[in-house]
Design an enzyme around this catalytic site. Structure first.
Site, PDB file in Angstrom:
ATOM      1  CG  ASP A  83       3.718   5.501   0.056  1.00  0.00           C
ATOM      2  OD1 ASP A  83       4.658   4.697   0.109  1.00  0.00           O
ATOM      3  OD2 ASP A  83       2.534   5.152  -0.059  1.00  0.00           O
ATOM      4  CG  ASN A  97      -8.830   3.027   1.618  1.00  0.00           C
ATOM      5  OD1 ASN A  97      -7.922   2.660   0.862  1.00  0.00           O
ATOM      6  ND2 ASN A  97      -8.687   4.051   2.447  1.00  0.00           N
ATOM      7  CG  HIS A 149      -4.809   3.479  -0.002  1.00  0.00           C
ATOM      8  ND1 HIS A 149      -4.800   3.714   1.354  1.00  0.00           N
ATOM      9  CD2 HIS A 149      -3.936   2.446  -0.175  1.00  0.00           C
ATOM     10  CE1 HIS A 149      -3.963   2.882   1.937  1.00  0.00           C
ATOM     11  NE2 HIS A 149      -3.422   2.101   1.037  1.00  0.00           N
ATOM     12  CD  GLU A 180      -5.874   6.959   2.632  1.00  0.00           C
ATOM     13  OE1 GLU A 180      -6.385   6.040   1.968  1.00  0.00           O
ATOM     14  OE2 GLU A 180      -5.372   6.766   3.755  1.00  0.00           O
TER      15      GLU A 180
HETATM   16  C1  F6R Z   1       2.792   1.398   0.343  1.00  0.00           C
HETATM   17  C2  F6R Z   1       1.588   1.997  -0.236  1.00  0.00           C
HETATM   18  C3  F6R Z   1       0.237   1.515   0.083  1.00  0.00           C
HETATM   19  C4  F6R Z   1       0.116   0.003   0.153  1.00  0.00           C
HETATM   20  C5  F6R Z   1      -1.319  -0.407   0.477  1.00  0.00           C
HETATM   21  C6  F6R Z   1      -1.456  -1.903   0.642  1.00  0.00           C
HETATM   22  O1  F6R Z   1       3.946   2.030  -0.139  1.00  0.00           O
HETATM   23  O2  F6R Z   1       1.732   2.928  -0.946  1.00  0.00           O
HETATM   24  O3  F6R Z   1      -0.649   1.994  -0.906  1.00  0.00           O
HETATM   25  O4  F6R Z   1       0.506  -0.551  -1.062  1.00  0.00           O
HETATM   26  O5  F6R Z   1      -1.717   0.215   1.653  1.00  0.00           O
HETATM   27  O6  F6R Z   1      -0.738  -2.265   1.788  1.00  0.00           O
HETATM   28  P1  F6R Z   1      -0.468  -3.779   2.145  1.00  0.00           P
HETATM   29  O7  F6R Z   1       0.371  -4.320   1.036  1.00  0.00           O
HETATM   30  O8  F6R Z   1       0.289  -3.736   3.442  1.00  0.00           O
HETATM   31  O9  F6R Z   1      -1.786  -4.441   2.240  1.00  0.00           O
END
Ligand code: F6R
Length: 244
Positions: free
Chosen positions: A67, A136, A138, A143
């Site tokens: 992403d 959450n 994701h 989402e």
């Molecule tokens: C990042 C991504 C997100 C993160 C997720 C967890 O490329 O796609 O899905 O993996 O938000 O984020 P952290 O690791 O910062 O808790």
């Protein structure tokens, strides 16, 4: 699904880096799907350490990131392009022409999403997809919602994700409101999926994604239907999973 319990973040990172290393050693020309955020930083640092020791060669590896924020230029510090260079690409012998992320500066979402899907196809798909898990539930920026989104798409970030990611920005107002992300189909088509999760604030998400019903309300729950998923999580993140 295989679950590897790690003592802490460092141990999680080492275990995950071992799995990625094995992939790169077994298939030097593999396609790695990569993630950003706090969860994989230790994994990247460990890979860099082993690269510096001469144990790894990334010269034939291709990467595609999950992403990128929409509207953020590559040169911005918080862009995922910059993140990948800071934590991994600048420290290893990867061919930068074979590292791909969505282009956050392409304002035509349909065009950019189609381009990214075609790119992944043209690479022959992802061999190993590294994922973090949002609080959450994701994965990527898929989402919670009413349906699983298939291909690469543009998302409106939820208030919970903006709140979680504001730590990287001057304030919540500075967090972009949209992002491009691979869809659930892209992720599920990866041959192998490696999820890294750390910390007590992810314990509910781990329980719901890996032990709850498969539902778009918890996007990570779709991984229960993938036939080659490895979850590497520390004790705090695993603290709410059902006991055998
Ligand atoms: C990042 C991504 C997100 C993160 C997720 C967890 O490329 O796609 O899905 O993996 O938000 O984020 P952290 O690791 O910062 O808790």
């Amino acid at each position: 699904m295989k679950i590897y319990a790690a003592e802490d973040y460092k141990d999680m990172s080492r275990k995950a880096a071992n799995i990625i290393s094995a992939q790169v050693i077994m298939n030097p020309g593999c396609v790695l799907g990569l993630a950003t955020g706090s969860s994989p930083i230790g994994t990247y640092e460990q890979l860099v350490e082993w690269y510096n020791k001469g144990d790894l060669d990334f010269s034939e590896v291709t990467t595609v990131n999950l992403d990128e924020y929409k509207g953020l230029a590559r040169t911005e510090e918080q862009s995922y392009y910059n993140f990948m260079h800071e934590y991994l690409f600048s420290h290893i012998n990867i061919n930068l022409e074979k590292t791909y992320l969505p282009n956050g500066m392409e304002m035509d979402s349909a065009k950019e999403c189609a381009r990214y899907d075609e790119l992944i196809q043209s690479l022959g798909g992802v061999d190993l997809q590294l994922l973090g898990l949002g609080r959450n539930g994701h994965i990527g920026f898929n989402e919670p919602g009413d349906a699983f989104e298939k291909g690469t798409h543009c998302v409106d970030l939820t208030p919970s994700t903006i709140d979680a990611n504001k730590r990287f920005f001057a304030s919540a107002d500075d967090v972009p409101k949209q992002a491009y992300t691979m869809g659930i189909k892209n992720i599920m088509q990866a041959k192998k999926v490696l999820v890294v999760v750390s910390g007590a604030d992810k314990a509910d998400a781990v329980r719901d994604a890996f032990f709850g019903p498969v539902t778009p309300k918890v996007p990570g729950s779709i991984l229960q239907l993938h036939n080659d998923v490895i979850l590497v999580a520390d004790e705090a993140a695993l603290s709410k999973i059902p006991k055998e």
